[in-house]
Design an enzyme around this catalytic site. Structure first.
Site, PDB file in Angstrom:
ATOM      1  N   THR A 123      -5.552  -1.755   7.126  1.00  0.00           N
ATOM      2  CA  THR A 123      -5.597  -3.217   7.139  1.00  0.00           C
ATOM      3  C   THR A 123      -6.976  -3.709   7.565  1.00  0.00           C
ATOM      4  OG1 THR A 123      -4.759  -3.186   9.410  1.00  0.00           O
ATOM      5  CG2 THR A 123      -3.132  -3.465   7.641  1.00  0.00           C
ATOM      6  N   ARG A 130       6.721  -7.971   1.569  1.00  0.00           N
ATOM      7  CA  ARG A 130       7.563  -7.518   2.679  1.00  0.00           C
ATOM      8  C   ARG A 130       8.230  -8.700   3.372  1.00  0.00           C
ATOM      9  NH1 ARG A 130       4.473  -4.128   6.951  1.00  0.00           N
ATOM     10  NH2 ARG A 130       4.530  -2.581   5.269  1.00  0.00           N
ATOM     11  N   LYS A 151       0.824  -1.210   0.000  1.00  0.00           N
ATOM     12  CA  LYS A 151       0.000   0.000   0.000  1.00  0.00           C
ATOM     13  C   LYS A 151       0.862   1.265   0.000  1.00  0.00           C
ATOM     14  CE  LYS A 151      -2.221  -1.460   3.688  1.00  0.00           C
ATOM     15  NZ  LYS A 151      -1.740  -2.863   3.772  1.00  0.00           N
ATOM     16  N   THR A 152       1.874   1.286   0.854  1.00  0.00           N
ATOM     17  CA  THR A 152       2.765   2.452   0.905  1.00  0.00           C
ATOM     18  C   THR A 152       3.514   2.617  -0.408  1.00  0.00           C
ATOM     19  OG1 THR A 152       3.067   2.141   3.292  1.00  0.00           O
ATOM     20  CG2 THR A 152       4.670   3.531   2.164  1.00  0.00           C
ATOM     21  N   ASP A 201      -1.373   6.376   6.682  1.00  0.00           N
ATOM     22  CA  ASP A 201      -1.371   4.942   6.967  1.00  0.00           C
ATOM     23  C   ASP A 201      -2.221   4.675   8.205  1.00  0.00           C
ATOM     24  OD1 ASP A 201      -0.740   2.307   6.608  1.00  0.00           O
ATOM     25  OD2 ASP A 201       1.314   2.452   7.367  1.00  0.00           O
TER      26      ASP A 201
END
Length: 336
Positions: A157, A217, A63-64, A108
Site C-alpha cells: 500500500t 472490499r 491485489k490479493t 503482502d
C-alpha cells in the site's frame, strides 16, 4: 469500522466466495488486466515463469485477488505470506526451499520486510539462489542453494517505503487505482447475485455503490451489512429506503465517510486550525495508528478532495469544512 483490516471468520469466508476467479470475472482495472494478460500469455508461449510482479495501491483494491488469478491463469500453485510474517532469514529460507518450479509466492505488505530478509531475497529473485552464511567472524562460510524458478508477487500500500534495490528487481509494476462508480455497481450486483441478495432497484444499488469508497472490499462489506439490516428490519429485499436506513445506522454518509474519517478531519480543523499537521501529531491527537491513517483513511480523503498534502503536512480543504458544516477560514487558501 468497515475499512478495518481485521475480519471475522464469516467475512473471510464470504470474501473468498466473492473473489473473482479469472480476468473475465474481475471487474475494473482494465489496463492492468490487459498488461498482465499479455505478460502471462507471453510467458506461457515461452514455457517460462512470469517475471516478478509488484502490485501497489490502497487496501481493498484487489491485489490479493489478482495474485490468485495470475496463479490460476499460469496453472501454478500459490503460496501466501506477508512482510511482517517473515521475521528472520530462516523464515524466508523455509518458504523459498519449499517452492516448486513455476510456483507463485505472494508477499503482502512487502514494504514491511526487515532489511536483512530483504537483502537475502535479492539473489533469490535475480539468480534463483539462496545464500546461507555458516558460522561467524573470519571462519564464516557462504554456501549457495539452488532454488526453483518461482515468481514473486509483491503487494504494498506504500510503494514509497520499498527500497530502490528491491523495487528494481520486479520485472513488472502495476498500480491499482480507486474504482469508477459504474464498476463498483457491477461488483455489488455480482456479489448480490452470488449471495442470493435481492436488490429491488437501481437506486438501491447506486446508494450502496456510491458509499463504498470506490473500493470493492468495502462494497462487499456494505452489501453484507445492508443485507443483514433488510433481513431483520424489512422483508429481506433491499430497496432505496432500506439501503439508506442501514447506512445511516452504520453512520456512513453520502460520500462514504465513516465516523473515523470525519473525526480525523475534525481534529485537523478544530485542533490544528485546518492544518498543516504532521502524521505524528495527527496520530497522537486522533487516537488512530499512523499506519491506519496513512493506509486506510488518508488515500480516500485525498482522492475525494477532503484532504490535501503540503510540504508542511496535511491540510483540511474547503470541501471538508463545508461537509462538516464548519465555517471556512479564507486564510487557509494560502496553504495550497
Amino acid at each position: 469500522m468497515l475499512t478495518d483490516s481485521k475480519k471475522s471468520n464469516e467475512d473471510k469466508y464470504l470474501d473468498i466466495t466473492l473473489r473473482p476467479k479469472s480476468f473475465n470475472e474481475y471487474i475494473g482495472q482494465d489496463k492492468t488486466k490487459e498488461n498482465l494478460s499479455i505478460l502471462i500469455e507471453a510467458a506461457k508461449k515461452r514455457r517460462e515463469s512470469i517475471e516478478h510482479v509488484l502490485l501497489y495501491g490502497s487496501s481493498g483494491l484487489g491485489k490479493t485477488t489478482l495474485a490468485h488469478i495470475i496463479a490460476r491463469e499460469m496453472g501454478n500453485n500459490i503460496k501466501i505470506t506477508s512482510g511482517p510474517a517473515i521475521e528472520k532469514v530462516g523464515d524466508l529460507a523455509s518458504v523459498l526451499t519449499n517452492l516448486q518450479d513455476g510456483d507463485i509466492l505472494f508477499v503482502d505488505e512487502c514494504h514491511r520486510m526487515n532489511k536483512t530478509v530483504e537483502e537475502t531475497l535479492y539473489p533469490a529473485m535475480e539468480d534463483y539462489v539462496l545464500d546461507i552464511i555458516l558460522g561467524k567472524g573470519p571462519s564464516a562460510k557462504t554456501i549457495q542453494l539452488e532454488l526453483p524458478k518461482f515468481t514473486l508477487i509483491g503487494a504494498t500500500t506504500r510503494i514509497g517505503l520499498l527500497s530502490s534495490p528491491l523495487r528494481s528487481r520486479f520485472g513488472a509494476t502495476y498500480r491499482l487505482d480507486f474504482y469508477r462508480d459504474e464498476d463498483i455497481e457491477k461488483i455489488v450486483a455480482r456479489s448480490a447475485n452470488i449471495l442470493g441478495v435481492q436488490i429491488k432497484n437501481q437506486e438501491a444499488l447506486k446508494i450502496i455503490s456510491r458509499r463504498s469508497r470506490k473500493t470493492p472490499r468495502v462494497a462487499n462489506r456494505l452489501l453484507k451489512r445492508v443485507r443483514d439490516f433488510s433481513q431483520v428490519r424489512s422483508d429481506g429485499v433491499i430497496d432505496k429506503k432500506t439501503a439508506e436506513q442501514a447506512l445511516k445506522m452504520l453512520e456512513i454518509d453520502q460520500y462514504g465517510l465513516e465516523p473515523a474519517d470525519r473525526h480525523i478531519l475534525e481534529v485537523i480543523i478544530n485542533k490544528f486550525n485546518g492544518g498543516p499537521v504532521g502524521l505524528k501529531a495527527l496520530t497522537a491527537t486522533s487516537n488512530e495508528e499512523a499506519e491506519t491513517i496513512a493506509d486506510v483513511y488518508e488515500p480516500y480523503l485525498l482522492q475525494m478532495g477532503f484532504l490535501a498534502r503540503t510540504p508542511r503536512g496535511r491540510v483540511a480543504t474547503k470541501l471538508a469544512y463545508n461537509h462538516l458544516k464548519i465555517k471556512y477560514n479564507e486564510e487557509q487558501e494560502r496553504l495550497f
